[in-house]
Design an enzyme around this catalytic site. Sequence first.
Site, short mmCIF file in Angstrom:
data_model
loop_
_atom_site.label_atom_id
_atom_site.label_comp_id
_atom_site.label_asym_id
_atom_site.label_seq_id
_atom_site.Cartn_x
_atom_site.Cartn_y
_atom_site.Cartn_z
N HIS A 277 -3.37 -5.48 1.35
CA HIS A 277 -3.07 -5.83 2.74
C HIS A 277 -3.45 -7.29 2.93
O HIS A 277 -4.34 -7.79 2.26
CB HIS A 277 -3.91 -4.99 3.71
CG HIS A 277 -3.52 -3.55 3.73
ND1 HIS A 277 -2.35 -3.12 4.29
CD2 HIS A 277 -4.14 -2.45 3.26
CE1 HIS A 277 -2.27 -1.80 4.17
NE2 HIS A 277 -3.35 -1.37 3.54
N CYS B 37 0.83 -1.21 0.00
CA CYS B 37 0.00 0.00 0.00
C CYS B 37 0.87 1.27 0.00
O CYS B 37 1.55 1.54 -0.98
CB CYS B 37 -0.96 -0.06 1.19
SG CYS B 37 -2.32 1.10 1.06
#
Length: 773
Positions: free
Chosen positions: A707, A595
Amino acid sequence: MAVLFVVGTGPGTPAQLTFEARSAIESAEVVVGYGPYLEQMAPLLEGKELVSTGMTHEVERCREALRLAAAGRTVALLSGGDAGIYGMAGLVLELAEELVEPPEIEVIAGVSAVQAAAARLGAPLMHDFAVISLSDLLTPWSTIERRLVAAASADFVVALYNPRSRGRQEQIVQAQRILLAARLATTPVGIVRNAGRPGEERLVTTLAEMLDAEIDMSTLVIIGNSATFVDRDGRMVTPRGYGRGNGGGVQGSSDLPRQVTACGSGALMVGGTGSDVGKSVLTAGLCRILARRGVSVAPFKSQNMALNSAVTPEGGEIGRAQALQAEACRIPPHVDMNPVLLKPTGERRSQVIVQGKVVGTMDVASYNAYKPEAFCRVRESFDRLRSRFDMLLIEGAGSIAEINLKAHDIANLKVAEMAGCPVLLVADIDRGGVFAQIVGTLELLEPQERARIAGVIINKFRGDPSLLAPGIDFVQGRTGVPVLGVVPWFDGFRLPAEDSVALTQLAKGNRGKAEGAVVVGVIQLPRISNFTDFDPLLDEEDVILRYIQQPEELAGVDLLIIPGSKATLSDREFLRTSGLDQVLIDFPGVIAGICGGYQLLGGRICDPLCMESELTETTGLGLLDVATVMGEEKTTHQVTARLLTAGAVLAPGSSQEISGYEIHLGETTLGPTVTPFARLQTRSGGDVEHEDGAVSPDGRVFGTYLHGIFHNDSFRTALLNRLRRTKGLPERPTTHRPVDPLDQLADHLERHLDMERIFELCGVKTYHPPAPS
Ligand code: SAH
């Protein structure tokens, strides 16, 4: 024949005399009494001999009455209310014992103040009640206190005589405190002054507010039990139970007040003496304990301050802890479980996420201004959840005694009050000072807040429980709040920790791991988010996880991870100022960016709308040929994906199927020298065609928005085996994560908590321990 009538004259005027009392007075030749009583009865006393002494001359008055009767006169000794209730009857009979030839004595009942007051208030004494005089002239205060405690805890309606005089101001305050420790602040209280006398006043108020009323020696106070209510005309009623088939408030067979038994509120709060005392974990464990008994239970935390978030199936963002607790309840997470999520983005600013969606970035002042609105949303979410589930386990935030923040509290006891539920207080023995944590926390609460604390749990214990016993006894004696369990430190499982306070705890997972293991370094960005991404690595037997803040710490690292960040551009600055910048660029091993970390691996990062910070543009590390622009809309999805060729090169032998979740503002575009990592197949359950991430041409550096990528057992094992091969270590088979750490947690708690009591608090009928495994 001569006789001494000891006559109860009722609360005031002759209108309240019984016929019997009236005829006794009429028949008397001599009337003995305290001056004001004689005045009240004046119309009946014409032509009689009157003997009057002052208030504190009771003994003298009684002796005189006995003497006159013994001398052959018919005497009426007047005593207000009922003569046998804090009146003259007992004293007369005691003194008569001393006489060789006592006169005949007849006690005549009168209407006592408690009855007169009760009638004025409605029907507050319809169930068992205790009458206690707060006058400590003749009774030691310690005795009175003990009786108050006993009556309070046994859910008696309590009537207080002699509540306050000029010289005795404190006793009623103490009485209120004792009652509040066992009853809800909203318990009805009736206060009657001069019942049945000129100047009569009547007030129905609450236990919390009773001291605002005028209370003096002509006053009677009646405190309701857990079932007492105020009817539509403002009358106080204690149900006898005819209508509902129970006995006046206390539900079930327990003799404890409703608040500390089956509270019927359908909720229980787990509050703490501080942050990171284990509230989230205990809440999760309790969720699972209830869920596996078939209780329809859901978690709730009104406001979460955490960088670590999760995505609900509808694509909303909530605190990771509530997602875990939902899993413990075996239900999908929902934004109502955490209606307000604050993600700190800068020193004094937070991104505010309400019911799953970002509403803005606010500083403390603007957030405080926004709070009334936030609390409306909290209430809305709470009500919705409550209508969907039978039981809500509410997690508090930080310490429940942050007195400086109380005025703006929407996360702790304010929520318990909204829910009308009891609170368990969790203290952390591992950080020391556990008894002071408990006593200090309780001490700082207002009486009505304290009344909600139904029990204490001592968490994170290591050592010999018997050593704790004296401390526990002391705490219970001092606070009156029971300790409902001591939960030993449990190493057998690791749950996603909630905020970065726990980073150091996570690192403890490295304990006892061999030299020569695979070393994974995670850059500890100041605004690190979703660091639970790395838990599965920590669970590998030959992987050491290290959080890195300084360049030197990079030595020996095999896999370097740049984690997610809540403020990518300002964390870029951190890399520069910490000097990590250049060593990262020079790092020869495998590098992964998740991310924000992915964005940092690339080139330009633009935030034209200043969504994350004041910075609008920066340059990343340049390790991946990608560029990122922060948009206005946050992407939050649970996803499934397939690894593309480059991804498979990165982790040879990995299954292609992967899953994870996205939480990001940025959109990243790939330059010509990188290839995408994976192709998304579903987002929030819907089909998509979208490429994710990027892999460098040599397969050494990669970034992804996913994630939870390391939670994919096959991908994680393949990547680690690649590293093991490089290091000359043996490959390992795919390790699967422990089947369900939540069940282990639940078992652990059931072994160490007073579950019967906790079930009572939850309003769940009977507790059956799990079958031994
Ligand atoms: N024998 C009396 C009680 C005497 S003790 C009885 O049976 O009522 C005195 C206390 O009684 C007072 O301090 C007050 O608390 C209460 N009391 C007596 N008369 C009262 C009245 N008319 N209104 C309210 N309280 C009264």
